[in-house]
Structures are given as C-alpha cells and as structure tokens.
Design a protein around this motif. Sequence first.
Motif, PDB file in Angstrom:
ATOM      1  N   ALA A  55     -19.787  -0.333  10.705  1.00 10.22           N
ATOM      2  CA  ALA A  55     -20.941  -1.177  11.026  1.00 10.22           C
ATOM      3  C   ALA A  55     -20.801  -2.577  10.419  1.00 10.22           C
ATOM      4  O   ALA A  55     -21.293  -3.552  10.986  1.00 10.22           O
ATOM      5  CB  ALA A  55     -22.236  -0.517  10.535  1.00 10.22           C
ATOM      6  N   ALA A  56     -20.101  -2.667   9.292  1.00  9.82           N
ATOM      7  CA  ALA A  56     -19.889  -3.964   8.633  1.00  9.82           C
ATOM      8  C   ALA A  56     -18.763  -4.760   9.295  1.00  9.82           C
ATOM      9  O   ALA A  56     -18.508  -5.895   8.906  1.00  9.82           O
ATOM     10  CB  ALA A  56     -19.583  -3.756   7.150  1.00  9.82           C
ATOM     11  N   GLY A  57     -18.094  -4.161  10.265  1.00 11.47           N
ATOM     12  CA  GLY A  57     -17.059  -4.878  10.990  1.00 11.47           C
ATOM     13  C   GLY A  57     -15.644  -4.421  10.723  1.00 11.47           C
ATOM     14  O   GLY A  57     -14.693  -5.031  11.191  1.00 11.47           O
ATOM     15  N   GLY A  58     -15.479  -3.331   9.984  1.00 10.87           N
ATOM     16  CA  GLY A  58     -14.138  -2.821   9.714  1.00 10.87           C
ATOM     17  C   GLY A  58     -13.553  -2.091  10.913  1.00 10.87           C
ATOM     18  O   GLY A  58     -14.242  -1.290  11.538  1.00 10.87           O
ATOM     19  N   ILE A  59     -12.305  -2.375  11.219  1.00 11.78           N
ATOM     20  CA  ILE A  59     -11.613  -1.671  12.295  1.00 11.78           C
ATOM     21  C   ILE A  59     -10.714  -0.577  11.719  1.00 11.78           C
ATOM     22  O   ILE A  59     -10.336   0.358  12.398  1.00 11.78           O
ATOM     23  CB  ILE A  59     -10.805  -2.633  13.185  1.00 11.78           C
ATOM     24  CG1 ILE A  59     -10.346  -1.934  14.455  1.00 11.78           C
ATOM     25  CG2 ILE A  59      -9.642  -3.254  12.421  1.00 11.78           C
ATOM     26  CD1 ILE A  59      -9.830  -2.870  15.521  1.00 11.78           C
ATOM     27  N   GLY A  60     -10.384  -0.713  10.430  1.00 16.14           N
ATOM     28  CA  GLY A  60      -9.548   0.279   9.766  1.00 16.14           C
ATOM     29  C   GLY A  60     -10.211   0.806   8.519  1.00 16.14           C
ATOM     30  O   GLY A  60     -11.024   0.121   7.884  1.00 16.14           O
ATOM     31  N   TYR A  61      -9.854   2.048   8.167  1.00 13.38           N
ATOM     32  CA  TYR A  61     -10.437   2.687   6.994  1.00 13.38           C
ATOM     33  C   TYR A  61      -9.370   3.589   6.389  1.00 13.38           C
ATOM     34  O   TYR A  61      -8.990   4.594   7.001  1.00 13.38           O
ATOM     35  CB  TYR A  61     -11.664   3.502   7.390  1.00 13.38           C
ATOM     36  CG  TYR A  61     -12.519   3.947   6.233  1.00 13.38           C
ATOM     37  CD1 TYR A  61     -13.600   3.185   5.827  1.00 13.38           C
ATOM     38  CD2 TYR A  61     -12.249   5.133   5.551  1.00 13.38           C
ATOM     39  CE1 TYR A  61     -14.397   3.586   4.769  1.00 13.38           C
ATOM     40  CE2 TYR A  61     -13.040   5.539   4.488  1.00 13.38           C
ATOM     41  CZ  TYR A  61     -14.110   4.762   4.107  1.00 13.38           C
ATOM     42  OH  TYR A  61     -14.906   5.155   3.055  1.00 13.38           O
ATOM     43  N   VAL A  62      -8.872   3.211   5.223  1.00 12.02           N
ATOM     44  CA  VAL A  62      -7.816   3.967   4.558  1.00 12.02           C
ATOM     45  C   VAL A  62      -8.339   4.471   3.221  1.00 12.02           C
ATOM     46  O   VAL A  62      -8.822   3.689   2.401  1.00 12.02           O
ATOM     47  CB  VAL A  62      -6.560   3.103   4.352  1.00 12.02           C
ATOM     48  CG1 VAL A  62      -5.499   3.867   3.556  1.00 12.02           C
ATOM     49  CG2 VAL A  62      -6.010   2.645   5.693  1.00 12.02           C
ATOM     50  N   VAL A  63      -8.230   5.768   3.013  1.00 12.28           N
ATOM     51  CA  VAL A  63      -8.604   6.369   1.738  1.00 12.28           C
ATOM     52  C   VAL A  63      -7.420   6.197   0.792  1.00 12.28           C
ATOM     53  O   VAL A  63      -6.269   6.441   1.163  1.00 12.28           O
ATOM     54  CB  VAL A  63      -8.959   7.861   1.936  1.00 12.28           C
ATOM     55  CG1 VAL A  63      -9.318   8.512   0.613  1.00 12.28           C
ATOM     56  CG2 VAL A  63     -10.109   7.998   2.921  1.00 12.28           C
ATOM     57  N   LYS A  64      -7.692   5.755  -0.427  1.00 10.29           N
ATOM     58  CA  LYS A  64      -6.622   5.409  -1.363  1.00 10.29           C
ATOM     59  C   LYS A  64      -5.654   6.557  -1.617  1.00 10.29           C
ATOM     60  O   LYS A  64      -4.469   6.309  -1.828  1.00 10.29           O
ATOM     61  CB  LYS A  64      -7.198   4.876  -2.676  1.00 10.29           C
ATOM     62  CG  LYS A  64      -7.750   3.477  -2.535  1.00 10.29           C
ATOM     63  CD  LYS A  64      -8.255   2.917  -3.846  1.00 10.29           C
ATOM     64  CE  LYS A  64      -8.811   1.507  -3.628  1.00 10.29           C
ATOM     65  NZ  LYS A  64      -9.360   0.928  -4.858  1.00 10.29           N
ATOM     66  N   ARG A  65      -6.108   7.773  -1.580  1.00  9.18           N
ATOM     67  CA  ARG A  65      -5.179   8.882  -1.803  1.00  9.18           C
ATOM     68  C   ARG A  65      -4.169   9.004  -0.660  1.00  9.18           C
ATOM     69  O   ARG A  65      -3.170   9.687  -0.775  1.00  9.18           O
ATOM     70  CB  ARG A  65      -5.921  10.191  -2.052  1.00  9.18           C
ATOM     71  CG  ARG A  65      -6.584  10.799  -0.843  1.00  9.18           C
ATOM     72  CD  ARG A  65      -7.182  12.183  -1.177  1.00  9.18           C
ATOM     73  NE  ARG A  65      -7.701  12.805   0.001  1.00  9.18           N
ATOM     74  CZ  ARG A  65      -8.901  12.599   0.516  1.00  9.18           C
ATOM     75  NH1 ARG A  65      -9.742  11.789  -0.100  1.00  9.18           N
ATOM     76  NH2 ARG A  65      -9.276  13.206   1.622  1.00  9.18           N
ATOM     77  N   ARG A  66      -4.434   8.315   0.461  1.00  9.29           N
ATOM     78  CA  ARG A  66      -3.517   8.307   1.605  1.00  9.29           C
ATOM     79  C   ARG A  66      -2.876   6.919   1.800  1.00  9.29           C
ATOM     80  O   ARG A  66      -2.371   6.605   2.865  1.00  9.29           O
ATOM     81  CB  ARG A  66      -4.264   8.746   2.863  1.00  9.29           C
ATOM     82  CG  ARG A  66      -4.801  10.189   2.726  1.00  9.29           C
ATOM     83  CD  ARG A  66      -5.445  10.712   3.976  1.00  9.29           C
ATOM     84  NE  ARG A  66      -4.569  10.642   5.118  1.00  9.29           N
ATOM     85  CZ  ARG A  66      -3.678  11.577   5.477  1.00  9.29           C
ATOM     86  NH1 ARG A  66      -3.555  12.657   4.752  1.00  9.29           N
ATOM     87  NH2 ARG A  66      -2.939  11.423   6.556  1.00  9.29           N
ATOM     88  N   LEU A  67      -2.893   6.135   0.737  1.00 11.99           N
ATOM     89  CA  LEU A  67      -2.364   4.768   0.769  1.00 11.99           C
ATOM     90  C   LEU A  67      -0.943   4.724   1.331  1.00 11.99           C
ATOM     91  O   LEU A  67      -0.651   3.971   2.257  1.00 11.99           O
ATOM     92  CB  LEU A  67      -2.406   4.182  -0.644  1.00 11.99           C
ATOM     93  CG  LEU A  67      -1.852   2.788  -0.845  1.00 11.99           C
ATOM     94  CD1 LEU A  67      -2.877   1.761  -0.418  1.00 11.99           C
ATOM     95  CD2 LEU A  67      -1.499   2.575  -2.302  1.00 11.99           C
ATOM     96  N   VAL A  68      -0.066   5.530   0.782  1.00 13.48           N
ATOM     97  CA  VAL A  68       1.341   5.490   1.179  1.00 13.48           C
ATOM     98  C   VAL A  68       1.515   5.870   2.646  1.00 13.48           C
ATOM     99  O   VAL A  68       2.251   5.218   3.378  1.00 13.48           O
ATOM    100  CB  VAL A  68       2.195   6.405   0.262  1.00 13.48           C
ATOM    101  CG1 VAL A  68       3.623   6.515   0.765  1.00 13.48           C
ATOM    102  CG2 VAL A  68       2.174   5.876  -1.171  1.00 13.48           C
ATOM    103  N   SER A  69       0.835   6.898   3.093  1.00 17.16           N
ATOM    104  CA  SER A  69       1.035   7.367   4.470  1.00 17.16           C
ATOM    105  C   SER A  69       0.255   6.571   5.508  1.00 17.16           C
ATOM    106  O   SER A  69       0.683   6.503   6.665  1.00 17.16           O
ATOM    107  CB  SER A  69       0.665   8.848   4.583  1.00 17.16           C
ATOM    108  OG  SER A  69      -0.714   9.049   4.304  1.00 17.16           O
TER     109      SER A  69
END
Length: 124
Positions: free
Chosen positions: A90-104
């Motif tokens: 809703a704030a305008g993000g097109i991507g969302y990455v959880v830090k525990r999945r940073l590498v992948s």
Amino acid sequence: MLLVDDNEPVLRRAAALLTPGFEIVAAVTDGGAALEAADRLSPDVIVLDISMPGMCGLDVAASLRARGFRGAVVFLTVHDEEDIVQAAQAAGGIGYVVKRRLVSDLAAAVREARAGRPFVSRVS
C-alpha cells in the motif's frame, strides 16, 4: 540503486550480494538520509528497511511517492507478517524481501522490480 537500512552489517551484506549485477549509488542508514539521497541521485530502485528509528520505511516510501518518485521500492525487513506485507504494498513497494531470505531473494526481487513485476519472499 539506493540501499537503506539502519543496520550497517545488513547494508554491507546487501551491497556485497548486489554489486556483481547492479550499480549501488549510495547506502544510508536512516529515513531522512534516504529521502535526501533519493532526491539527489534519482535511483531506479531503492532497497528499503521497514523498521528504522525516526522515520520508518513505510513512511519513507509514502513520502517518496508523494514527491513523485518513479523508481521501484523493494522492502528488506525482518517482518514476515501478511498485514505488514500488505502495508508495504500500500505504501508503494513492488518488492518485499524478508531478511532471513536475503541471500536467496534480494537480487531476484531487484531484477523483478526493475522489470515492473512484484516479488514477495515467502512469508509465514
């Protein structure tokens, strides 16, 4: 690309993961600096932490959109709750990455964002 995270080791790790394929124009540690750098550098993508002291990433993204920022925002966060994913979108993000999945997930999320396609890490 602009990297924004209040955790310096995370900034360094993200930069190391992204440097082979992407140009990083700046890395900053707070929301105010993110807005200033975005205005000055006009990055095509901003990788943005949500939980930062002062101005949180959701507020930064909303402010960027209000200022006419036309680049992509990829959130990088510890939060894996569906309601926060929705708030980020809703704030305008097109991507969302959880830090525990940073590498992948981070490089893939940036590639997708550049192509105008959404990317969301698998969340709980």
